[in-house]
Scaffold this active site. Sequence first.
Site, short mmCIF file in Angstrom:
data_model
loop_
_atom_site.label_atom_id
_atom_site.label_comp_id
_atom_site.label_asym_id
_atom_site.label_seq_id
_atom_site.Cartn_x
_atom_site.Cartn_y
_atom_site.Cartn_z
N ASN A 92 0.82 -1.21 0.00
CA ASN A 92 0.00 0.00 0.00
C ASN A 92 0.85 1.27 0.00
O ASN A 92 0.34 2.37 0.20
CB ASN A 92 -0.96 0.00 1.19
CG ASN A 92 -0.24 -0.04 2.53
OD1 ASN A 92 0.99 0.02 2.60
ND2 ASN A 92 -1.00 -0.15 3.61
N HIS A 118 3.43 1.88 2.10
CA HIS A 118 4.00 2.29 3.38
C HIS A 118 5.52 2.12 3.37
O HIS A 118 6.06 1.24 2.72
CB HIS A 118 3.35 1.57 4.57
CG HIS A 118 3.72 0.14 4.75
ND1 HIS A 118 2.80 -0.88 4.67
CD2 HIS A 118 4.90 -0.48 5.03
CE1 HIS A 118 3.39 -2.04 4.88
NE2 HIS A 118 4.67 -1.81 5.10
N GLU A 141 1.60 4.17 7.50
CA GLU A 141 0.51 3.71 6.66
C GLU A 141 -0.14 4.89 5.92
O GLU A 141 -0.08 6.04 6.37
CB GLU A 141 -0.56 3.02 7.53
CG GLU A 141 -0.05 1.80 8.30
CD GLU A 141 0.03 0.55 7.43
OE1 GLU A 141 0.04 0.67 6.19
OE2 GLU A 141 0.08 -0.55 7.99
#
Length: 242
Positions: free
Chosen positions: A136, A138, A143
């Site tokens: 994603n 990160h 995050e």
Amino acid sequence: MNIRILNSRENLNATAATVIASLLLSKPQAMLGLATGSTPIGIYRHLADMYRKGQVSFARAYSVNLDEYVGLSPEHPQSYRSFMNEHLFQHIDIPISHTRVPNGNALNLTAECAAHEQAILDHGPVDLQLLGIGHNGHIGFNEPGHSLTGATHVVDLKERTRSANARFFGDINAVPRQAVTMGVGTILKAKQIMLVAFGAEKADIIRQALTGPVTTECPASLLQCHPNVLILLDQEAGGWLK
């Protein structure tokens, strides 16, 4: 941003290890920002081999790790302290007192985050920060979100991140829900950043991070703002960039 696409994972690992070793040869007291997970294992194996051959020494170096799970003792087999001991520290000559991994089992996590930042101030700045990248986007455990915290802090892990790490624990329910991580601001203070990625499953997020908009919804995209970033990819991870 210097992007290199290597023809094999082994060549990529060797190249990354050579970059780190070259830094230590020119600056033996360098501070290394280190990462965990499956991505750096081969790099650490090469560094250990170079040490055994007398090609590099870590005796005067310092290291600081990106992150650690909250709630795991340093002795827990899945803690990042255990990971670093197993894959690097016990195979080289770095004094353990020169290494710092956040203590995710600290009674006062706010104080632990501050102590991690202070360690970087005391021995840094970080000369080279090694990074992987999550599916994603990160980096560390920062995050995606509407905003990001700059300094070392406690973060709630996304379910996709926990699922990706479940293979190390055998069961997603055993994966901690929080971690201590360097913030993106701390990461970007490093003099040089080296991001490494393998495999076709990372190709799309690499494309987003390196060629898409700079956004906190893809934390790795903030690396576009750093003046000295080396990106090492295998052919599969670099597929979207060709």
